[in-house]
Design a protein around this motif. Structure first.
Motif, mmCIF file in Angstrom:
data_model
loop_
_atom_site.group_PDB
_atom_site.id
_atom_site.type_symbol
_atom_site.label_atom_id
_atom_site.label_comp_id
_atom_site.label_asym_id
_atom_site.label_seq_id
_atom_site.Cartn_x
_atom_site.Cartn_y
_atom_site.Cartn_z
ATOM 1 N N ARG A 188 14.894 75.886 29.088
ATOM 2 C CA ARG A 188 13.851 75.173 28.351
ATOM 3 C C ARG A 188 14.459 74.267 27.292
ATOM 4 O O ARG A 188 15.530 74.544 26.754
ATOM 5 N N GLU B 59 9.323 68.126 22.761
ATOM 6 C CA GLU B 59 9.375 68.695 24.109
ATOM 7 C C GLU B 59 9.912 70.125 24.108
ATOM 8 O O GLU B 59 10.211 70.677 25.163
ATOM 9 N N LYS C 52 9.611 72.975 27.002
ATOM 10 C CA LYS C 52 9.408 72.431 28.334
ATOM 11 C C LYS C 52 10.631 72.698 29.208
ATOM 12 O O LYS C 52 11.774 72.625 28.745
ATOM 13 N N ASN D 19 4.171 74.089 33.667
ATOM 14 C CA ASN D 19 5.299 73.715 32.831
ATOM 15 C C ASN D 19 6.348 72.888 33.558
ATOM 16 O O ASN D 19 6.762 71.837 33.089
#
Length: 409
Positions: free
Chosen positions: A261, A267, A270, A290
């Motif tokens: 991630r 962000e 994500k 996701n």
């Protein structure tokens, strides 16, 4: 008389060398008008040696420059399969070019269009991807079989169902097509002088193709070597924060950190790649998908690595040039390492013909990178797998590479 002859020769030679070196020492782009070896004038008549004008190496469409250097190749992940087939070692990889993205369906359709127009029907048929790779007896993937390659919405999704052999054929076609377009641009922009040399005619000779010496011919597009691919995926250039030559950081993935991630900014949280999150979980829950894709994704999806390359982890695995050998890490050179067919560690050392205790032979190629259907383990650049060169799946695509011609880096 002999003294006068020698003095005359010296004067003439000095004049020619002066003329050659006017403006500095000769270079590839400014070789001068006279040879620094013989003093002869380049292209003084039709029979003389000619030197084509050369501005710089033109960069091929779709390519990103990858600056080479020293790195440590090899798997940083736990060797869960106990293969020990990519043990860490220090190598140097020369600079090269690599596609910014995976080759997409629209690129393959352009290839098929050209083959259908200019080639025999059997050549066209041989180039068709195997769309049945999507088919599963216990899964309703039927729409992908029919629509994935040709439906406009999938134009810029990575082409799949192509074998290693088909990918190589695409590289041959792409090389010819790009060089054909370069030749058209060169003759249209300056006639024969810039394309074929400085000594003859203002118009290009019809049907004549530029030579390598002209500087208007790109080297071949090809599959990257495994070392090039892994080096480009590591993108360690992003960890060099000073002029210090010591590489104090390593990367488990093509991005910073030991997680999948994004740890930074808006962000944060994500996913950095398209992969299978866990058993039965390809994308997350509705309203919060996701990683954004149940199957493949847009070739520009997810952040690029520090070389500017997209999807060097996830989306689709990618073919590389190398034949598979479990001992490649110890048998290859440490400058531009590459495993060729049938050299050292020969295929007859493996029981693939009788009993099929091994799948290793000279028709088995390496693929890397992880895919939409793979768990995070395979996203690490050092992990490697292999498959027969005439086989294809819905999880393997490719991208092209090219040497950095005319450079010692």
């Amino acid at each position: 008389m002999k003294l006068i002859k020698y003095l005359s020769a010296a004067v003439v030679g000095g004049f020619l060398l002066t003329a050659c070196s006017k403006g500095g020492q000769p270079t590839s782009t400014n070789p001068g008008d006279y040879s620094s070896a013989t003093g002869a004038e380049y292209g003084e008549d039709e029979e003389a040696f000619d030197v084509a004008d050369y501005a710089e190496f033109p960069q091929g469409p779709g390519l990103i420059f990858i600056e080479g250097g020293r790195t440590v190749l090899g798997s940083m992940e736990e060797d869960i399969a106990m293969t020990r087939d990519n043990v860490e070692r220090t190598v140097t990889v020369a600079s090269f070019y690599m596609d910014e993205t995976e080759v997409a369906n629209i690129h393959w359709l352009e290839y098929l269009h050209d083959l259908k127009r200019d080639s025999l029907p059997e050549v066209y048929q041989a180039a068709l991807p195997d769309t049945t790779v999507w088919s599963r007896q216990l899964s309703f993937n039927d729409p992908y079989v029919t629509y994935y390659l040709r439906y406009p919405g999938f134009r810029f999704f990575p082409v799949v169902g192509v074998s290693w052999l088909q990918a190589n054929d695409f590289c041959v076609w792409r090389t010819a097509k790009v060089n054909e377009n370069l030749a058209k641009e060169a003759t249209g922009g300056g006639g024969r002088r810039g394309l074929f040399g400085r000594g003859g005619g203002d118009e290009a000779v019809e049907g004549e193709k530029p030579s390598i010496e002209s500087g208007y011919v790109l080297p071949n597009y090809r599959l990257p070597t495994e070392a090039e691919w892994e080096y480009a995926a590591q993108a360690m250039i992003g960890t060099q924060y000073s002029e210090d030559e010591n590489q104090n950081n390593r990367r488990l993935y093509p991005w910073d950190g030991h997680q999948v991630r994004n740890p930074y900014g808006k962000e944060m949280g994500k996913f950095m790649a398209n992969f299978k999150r866990g058993r039965g979980d390809y994308a997350g829950i509705a309203g919060s998908l996701n990683d954004g894709a149940m199957i493949t994704d847009y070739i520009y999806a997810y952040p690029p690595n520090d070389f500017g390359l997209y999807n060097m982890a996830g989306n689709v695995n990618e073919w590389v040039q190398d034949v598979y050998r479990p001992l490649s890490y110890q048998d290859v050179e440490d400058l531009n390492p590459f495993r060729r067919d049938g050299y050292l560690d020969e295929s007859n050392n493996y029981d693939s013909s009788e009993g099929y205790h091994s799948l290793v032979n000279d028709e088995v190629r390496v693929y890397k990178g992880g895919s939409w259907k793979d768990v995070a383990y395979w996203l690490s650049p050092g992990t490697r797998r292999f498959m027969a060169q005439d086989s294809s799946t819905a999880t393997i695509g490719f991208r092209c590479a090219m040497i950095n011609a005319g450079s010692n880096r």
